[in-house]
Design a protein around this motif. Structure first.
Motif, PDB file in Angstrom:
ATOM      1  N   ARG A  10       0.799  -1.219   0.000  1.00  0.00           N
ATOM      2  CA  ARG A  10       0.000   0.000   0.000  1.00  0.00           C
ATOM      3  C   ARG A  10       0.846   1.290   0.000  1.00  0.00           C
ATOM      4  O   ARG A  10       0.568   2.232  -0.736  1.00  0.00           O
ATOM      5  N   LYS A 111      -2.467  -6.738  14.969  1.00  0.00           N
ATOM      6  CA  LYS A 111      -1.156  -7.064  14.413  1.00  0.00           C
ATOM      7  C   LYS A 111      -0.117  -6.230  15.174  1.00  0.00           C
ATOM      8  O   LYS A 111       0.977  -6.666  15.441  1.00  0.00           O
ATOM      9  N   GLY A 134      -2.502 -10.657  10.198  1.00  0.00           N
ATOM     10  CA  GLY A 134      -3.192  -9.924   9.132  1.00  0.00           C
ATOM     11  C   GLY A 134      -4.656 -10.311   9.115  1.00  0.00           C
ATOM     12  O   GLY A 134      -5.101 -11.145   9.920  1.00  0.00           O
ATOM     13  N   SER A 135      -5.424  -9.684   8.213  1.00  0.00           N
ATOM     14  CA  SER A 135      -6.876  -9.908   8.149  1.00  0.00           C
ATOM     15  C   SER A 135      -7.489  -9.903   9.554  1.00  0.00           C
ATOM     16  O   SER A 135      -8.317 -10.750   9.903  1.00  0.00           O
ATOM     17  N   GLU A 137      -9.612  -8.147  10.865  1.00  0.00           N
ATOM     18  CA  GLU A 137     -11.062  -7.919  10.912  1.00  0.00           C
ATOM     19  C   GLU A 137     -11.841  -9.220  11.111  1.00  0.00           C
ATOM     20  O   GLU A 137     -13.008  -9.194  11.526  1.00  0.00           O
ATOM     21  N   ASP A 150      -6.552  -1.718  14.568  1.00  0.00           N
ATOM     22  CA  ASP A 150      -5.985  -1.944  13.232  1.00  0.00           C
ATOM     23  C   ASP A 150      -5.913  -0.634  12.458  1.00  0.00           C
ATOM     24  O   ASP A 150      -6.466   0.387  12.868  1.00  0.00           O
ATOM     25  N   ILE A 151      -5.231  -0.734  11.311  1.00  0.00           N
ATOM     26  CA  ILE A 151      -5.085   0.409  10.421  1.00  0.00           C
ATOM     27  C   ILE A 151      -6.366   0.596   9.613  1.00  0.00           C
ATOM     28  O   ILE A 151      -6.936  -0.378   9.097  1.00  0.00           O
ATOM     29  N   VAL A 152      -6.810   1.844   9.515  1.00  0.00           N
ATOM     30  CA  VAL A 152      -7.947   2.182   8.654  1.00  0.00           C
ATOM     31  C   VAL A 152      -7.443   3.200   7.638  1.00  0.00           C
ATOM     32  O   VAL A 152      -6.865   4.223   8.012  1.00  0.00           O
ATOM     33  N   GLN A 153      -7.649   2.905   6.369  1.00  0.00           N
ATOM     34  CA  GLN A 153      -7.265   3.888   5.348  1.00  0.00           C
ATOM     35  C   GLN A 153      -8.533   4.435   4.695  1.00  0.00           C
ATOM     36  O   GLN A 153      -8.984   5.515   5.013  1.00  0.00           O
ATOM     37  N   THR A 154      -9.153   3.658   3.817  1.00  0.00           N
ATOM     38  CA  THR A 154     -10.405   4.121   3.207  1.00  0.00           C
ATOM     39  C   THR A 154     -11.615   3.778   4.075  1.00  0.00           C
ATOM     40  O   THR A 154     -12.687   4.337   3.893  1.00  0.00           O
ATOM     41  N   GLY A 155     -11.444   2.833   4.974  1.00  0.00           N
ATOM     42  CA  GLY A 155     -12.573   2.349   5.776  1.00  0.00           C
ATOM     43  C   GLY A 155     -13.331   1.228   5.082  1.00  0.00           C
ATOM     44  O   GLY A 155     -14.273   0.667   5.635  1.00  0.00           O
ATOM     45  N   GLY A 156     -12.904   0.892   3.875  1.00  0.00           N
ATOM     46  CA  GLY A 156     -13.609  -0.116   3.078  1.00  0.00           C
ATOM     47  C   GLY A 156     -13.618  -1.498   3.706  1.00  0.00           C
ATOM     48  O   GLY A 156     -14.648  -2.180   3.684  1.00  0.00           O
ATOM     49  N   THR A 157     -12.489  -1.908   4.293  1.00  0.00           N
ATOM     50  CA  THR A 157     -12.435  -3.267   4.868  1.00  0.00           C
ATOM     51  C   THR A 157     -13.398  -3.380   6.046  1.00  0.00           C
ATOM     52  O   THR A 157     -14.112  -4.379   6.179  1.00  0.00           O
TER      53      THR A 157
HETATM   54  C1  PRP Z   1      -4.643  -3.045   6.194  1.00  0.00           C
HETATM   55  C2  PRP Z   1      -5.358  -3.017   7.527  1.00  0.00           C
HETATM   56  C3  PRP Z   1      -6.789  -3.209   7.138  1.00  0.00           C
HETATM   57  C4  PRP Z   1      -6.876  -2.526   5.781  1.00  0.00           C
HETATM   58  C5  PRP Z   1      -7.488  -1.157   5.934  1.00  0.00           C
HETATM   59  O1  PRP Z   1      -4.444  -4.361   5.833  1.00  0.00           O
HETATM   60  O2  PRP Z   1      -4.862  -4.006   8.368  1.00  0.00           O
HETATM   61  O3  PRP Z   1      -7.105  -4.558   7.014  1.00  0.00           O
HETATM   62  O4  PRP Z   1      -5.529  -2.392   5.299  1.00  0.00           O
HETATM   63  O5  PRP Z   1      -7.583  -0.491   4.712  1.00  0.00           O
HETATM   64  P1  PRP Z   1      -8.943   0.167   4.231  1.00  0.00           P
HETATM   65  O6  PRP Z   1      -9.441   1.019   5.342  1.00  0.00           O
HETATM   66  O7  PRP Z   1      -8.547   0.981   3.018  1.00  0.00           O
HETATM   67  O8  PRP Z   1      -9.877  -0.940   3.877  1.00  0.00           O
HETATM   68  P2  PRP Z   1      -3.536  -4.800   4.620  1.00  0.00           P
HETATM   69  O9  PRP Z   1      -4.274  -4.683   3.345  1.00  0.00           O
HETATM   70  O10 PRP Z   1      -2.254  -4.052   4.694  1.00  0.00           O
HETATM   71  O11 PRP Z   1      -3.311  -6.328   4.892  1.00  0.00           O
HETATM   72  P3  PRP Z   1      -3.346  -7.231   6.197  1.00  0.00           P
HETATM   73  O12 PRP Z   1      -4.782  -7.380   6.583  1.00  0.00           O
HETATM   74  O13 PRP Z   1      -2.750  -8.511   5.767  1.00  0.00           O
HETATM   75  O14 PRP Z   1      -2.534  -6.544   7.269  1.00  0.00           O
END
Ligand code: PRP
Length: 200
Positions: A10, A111, A134-135, A137, A150-157
């Motif tokens: 990413r 993580k 990972g994963s 969620e 966890d990391i949130v970027q777009t919030g889509g996951t």
């Molecule tokens: C990161 C993070 C979330 C996702 C968030 O995972 O752990 O799962 O990105 O992004 P979003 O808000 O844009 O949906 P990554 O894709 O790096 O893989 P991972 O789950 O294997 O850590």
């Protein structure tokens, strides 16, 4: 020659987007070549492609002079590196998240367990933390934990999995890091590169 460690995935995509937006075409073509090579040489700059947590390890040891890495990695573990500056890409944040109807939060999957631990310690909340790779969620969906950090970027996951953010913990952005010795011994080459990519 200088060696620059880039974070695959990413953050690398964000770096490419930044170079496109700023017409930094000299590096773009070589960095976007479609193959599985883990390094590429452009003039006097060797780029290596590494996993995020390994980027500071390469820089700390001096096999890489510079690194581009998320502040998430630097917040999770200590590294003996120069944390030079913030870069204008790679924005996202850490949150506590889970199912909308969750009442008690006693177990957290993460993580980044140190960041999760520090956050709840600061809040004086007693939670047990489960490490996942990972994963993350999946954990509240399957009942492994009550919530996640966890990391949130777009919030889509989160959205696509029916989860919601409870609270934001901290902002994340890309950082430029450097080896403590070669940042000075290779100063001219390093500054030339930093000027070329428009960060100084
Ligand atoms: C990161 C993070 C979330 C996702 C968030 O995972 O752990 O799962 O990105 O992004 P979003 O808000 O844009 O949906 P990554 O894709 O790096 O893989 P991972 O789950 O294997 O850590």
């Amino acid at each position: 020659m200088i060696t620059v460690a880039l974070t695959k995935g990413r953050l690398f995509e964000d770096f490419i987007k930044y170079m496109e937006e700023n017409s930094l075409n000299d590096y773009l073509q070589a960095l976007t070549a479609e193959n599985r090579s883990l390094y590429t040489l452009i003039d006097n700059v060797k780029f290596i492609f590494a996993k995020g947590p390994d980027v500071p390890t390469y820089v700390e040891s001096g096999v890489a002079d510079l690194g581009i890495v998320g502040s998430d990695i630097l917040a999770e573990d200590p590294f003996n590196i120069l944390n030079v500056s913030q870069l204008p890409f790679g924005e996202c944040h850490f949150s506590v998240a889970g199912l909308p109807d969750q009442e008690e939060v006693e177990t957290i999957a993460a993580k980044y367990t140190n960041i999760a631990f520090e956050h709840f310690k600061h809040q004086k909340k007693d939670v047990s933390i489960i490490h996942l790779n990972g994963s993350v969620e999946l954990a509240p969906l399957l009942g492994l934990s009550d919530a996640i950090v966890d990391i949130v970027q777009t919030g889509g996951t989160l959205r696509d999995n029916g989860l919601v953010e409870y609270e934001k913990i901290m902002d994340i952005h890309a950082r430029l890091i450097a080896n403590k010795r070669t940042f000075y011994t290779k100063e001219d080459e390093i500054y030339k590169f930093l000027r070329e990519i428009g960060v100084i």
